[in-house]
Design a protein around this motif. Structure first.
Motif, PDB file in Angstrom:
ATOM      1  N   GLU A 199      47.351  35.873  43.264  1.00  0.00           N
ATOM      2  CA  GLU A 199      45.972  36.043  42.812  1.00  0.00           C
ATOM      3  C   GLU A 199      45.905  37.082  41.699  1.00  0.00           C
ATOM      4  O   GLU A 199      46.390  38.202  41.851  1.00  0.00           O
ATOM      5  CB  GLU A 199      45.080  36.480  43.968  1.00  0.00           C
ATOM      6  CG  GLU A 199      44.898  35.424  45.017  1.00  0.00           C
ATOM      7  CD  GLU A 199      43.958  35.856  46.135  1.00  0.00           C
ATOM      8  OE1 GLU A 199      43.507  37.023  46.156  1.00  0.00           O
ATOM      9  OE2 GLU A 199      43.675  35.016  47.005  1.00  0.00           O
TER      10      GLU A 199
ATOM     11  N   ARG B 174      43.208  38.894  38.782  1.00  0.00           N
ATOM     12  CA  ARG B 174      41.842  39.124  38.306  1.00  0.00           C
ATOM     13  C   ARG B 174      41.943  39.230  36.788  1.00  0.00           C
ATOM     14  O   ARG B 174      42.687  40.059  36.272  1.00  0.00           O
ATOM     15  CB  ARG B 174      41.261  40.412  38.867  1.00  0.00           C
ATOM     16  CG  ARG B 174      40.922  40.283  40.312  1.00  0.00           C
ATOM     17  CD  ARG B 174      39.720  41.151  40.699  1.00  0.00           C
ATOM     18  NE  ARG B 174      39.195  40.640  41.940  1.00  0.00           N
ATOM     19  CZ  ARG B 174      38.261  39.698  42.043  1.00  0.00           C
ATOM     20  NH1 ARG B 174      37.705  39.201  40.971  1.00  0.00           N
ATOM     21  NH2 ARG B 174      37.860  39.261  43.217  1.00  0.00           N
TER      22      ARG B 174
ATOM     23  N   ARG C  75      40.713  28.502  39.261  1.00  0.00           N
ATOM     24  CA  ARG C  75      39.760  29.581  39.013  1.00  0.00           C
ATOM     25  C   ARG C  75      38.662  29.487  40.056  1.00  0.00           C
ATOM     26  O   ARG C  75      38.119  28.416  40.302  1.00  0.00           O
ATOM     27  CB  ARG C  75      39.177  29.425  37.611  1.00  0.00           C
ATOM     28  CG  ARG C  75      38.393  30.626  37.147  1.00  0.00           C
ATOM     29  CD  ARG C  75      38.002  30.454  35.699  1.00  0.00           C
ATOM     30  NE  ARG C  75      37.373  31.642  35.170  1.00  0.00           N
ATOM     31  CZ  ARG C  75      36.816  31.718  33.985  1.00  0.00           C
ATOM     32  NH1 ARG C  75      36.831  30.652  33.180  1.00  0.00           N
ATOM     33  NH2 ARG C  75      36.257  32.834  33.569  1.00  0.00           N
ATOM     34  N   ASP C  76      38.358  30.606  40.682  1.00  0.00           N
ATOM     35  CA  ASP C  76      37.355  30.651  41.738  1.00  0.00           C
ATOM     36  C   ASP C  76      35.966  30.389  41.160  1.00  0.00           C
ATOM     37  O   ASP C  76      35.570  31.016  40.180  1.00  0.00           O
ATOM     38  CB  ASP C  76      37.404  32.017  42.424  1.00  0.00           C
ATOM     39  CG  ASP C  76      36.628  32.061  43.718  1.00  0.00           C
ATOM     40  OD1 ASP C  76      35.410  31.782  43.687  1.00  0.00           O
ATOM     41  OD2 ASP C  76      37.230  32.373  44.756  1.00  0.00           O
TER      42      ASP C  76
ATOM     43  N   ALA D 206      33.020  30.915  42.599  1.00  0.00           N
ATOM     44  CA  ALA D 206      32.078  31.983  42.920  1.00  0.00           C
ATOM     45  C   ALA D 206      32.451  33.320  42.283  1.00  0.00           C
ATOM     46  O   ALA D 206      31.606  34.211  42.182  1.00  0.00           O
ATOM     47  CB  ALA D 206      31.974  32.150  44.434  1.00  0.00           C
ATOM     48  N   ASP D 207      33.694  33.466  41.870  1.00  0.00           N
ATOM     49  CA  ASP D 207      34.185  34.723  41.291  1.00  0.00           C
ATOM     50  C   ASP D 207      35.039  34.388  40.066  1.00  0.00           C
ATOM     51  O   ASP D 207      36.258  34.260  40.172  1.00  0.00           O
ATOM     52  CB  ASP D 207      35.001  35.477  42.343  1.00  0.00           C
ATOM     53  CG  ASP D 207      35.469  36.840  41.872  1.00  0.00           C
ATOM     54  OD1 ASP D 207      35.265  37.191  40.690  1.00  0.00           O
ATOM     55  OD2 ASP D 207      36.074  37.557  42.697  1.00  0.00           O
TER      56      ASP D 207
ATOM     57  N   GLU E  44      36.387  35.849  37.721  1.00  0.00           N
ATOM     58  CA  GLU E  44      37.533  36.697  37.375  1.00  0.00           C
ATOM     59  C   GLU E  44      38.771  36.338  38.177  1.00  0.00           C
ATOM     60  O   GLU E  44      39.882  36.680  37.793  1.00  0.00           O
ATOM     61  CB  GLU E  44      37.214  38.177  37.645  1.00  0.00           C
ATOM     62  CG  GLU E  44      36.284  38.818  36.669  1.00  0.00           C
ATOM     63  CD  GLU E  44      36.109  40.312  36.946  1.00  0.00           C
ATOM     64  OE1 GLU E  44      36.557  40.807  38.003  1.00  0.00           O
ATOM     65  OE2 GLU E  44      35.514  40.978  36.081  1.00  0.00           O
ATOM     66  N   LEU E  45      38.601  35.656  39.310  1.00  0.00           N
ATOM     67  CA  LEU E  45      39.703  35.403  40.234  1.00  0.00           C
ATOM     68  C   LEU E  45      40.406  34.083  39.928  1.00  0.00           C
ATOM     69  O   LEU E  45      39.800  33.013  39.938  1.00  0.00           O
ATOM     70  CB  LEU E  45      39.187  35.398  41.671  1.00  0.00           C
ATOM     71  CG  LEU E  45      40.246  35.223  42.761  1.00  0.00           C
ATOM     72  CD1 LEU E  45      41.265  36.365  42.728  1.00  0.00           C
ATOM     73  CD2 LEU E  45      39.567  35.158  44.118  1.00  0.00           C
TER      74      LEU E  45
END
Length: 136
Positions: free
Chosen positions: A17, A19, A51-52, A54-55, A57-58
């Motif tokens: 993972e 960021r 790529r997440d 909801a997030d 950057e993740l």
């Protein structure tokens, strides 16, 4: 490690993972395409990057190695150029937490006996239909 593994344990799933600043997402993705080739050259398969939702950057890099031994081998086979590439990918990581790496033993359906005393129902050795030299 808390799980006892043998060199033949597998398949192994690796998730890494990162960021990444959303402004650098395209550049990160371009670098990760080269990381994919490096992982595959060293024996990994089933590589993906996600790529997440909801997030944003993740990002999660995911790949498989056939066995624990193959995973350890994959980690030690990188060329100097590939190691520099992995450092470049890691440089995109932002935030106070380090890059998170998960190593998992994949358990396909039917590969685990649920009780210790459950007999192994794998099929017996298969005998050939015709012996060698007996014709078609």
């Amino acid at each position: 490690m808390r799980l006892s593994l043998t060199p033949r344990s597998g398949p192994i799933v690796i998730e890494i993972e990162y960021r990444v600043d959303p402004a650098k997402a395209r550049l990160f993705y371009a670098v990760m395409q080269h990381v994919q080739l490096s992982r595959q050259r060293n024996g990994a398969y089933g590589w993906s990057i996600a790529r997440d939702i909801a997030d944003p950057e993740l990002w999660t890099e995911r790949f498989h190695c056939p066995t624990w031994h193959d995973y350890l081998r994959e980690r030690s086979r990188s060329t100097a150029k590939e190691r520099a590439l992995h450092v470049r990918a890691n440089e995109f990581h932002i935030g106070p937490e380090p890059i998170r790496i998960r190593r998992m033993l994949e358990r396909p359906i039917g590969s685990v006996r649920w009780k210790e005393d459950t007999p192994d129902r794998s099929p017996p050795d298969v005998t050939p239909i015709a012996s060698p030299g007996s014709g078609p």
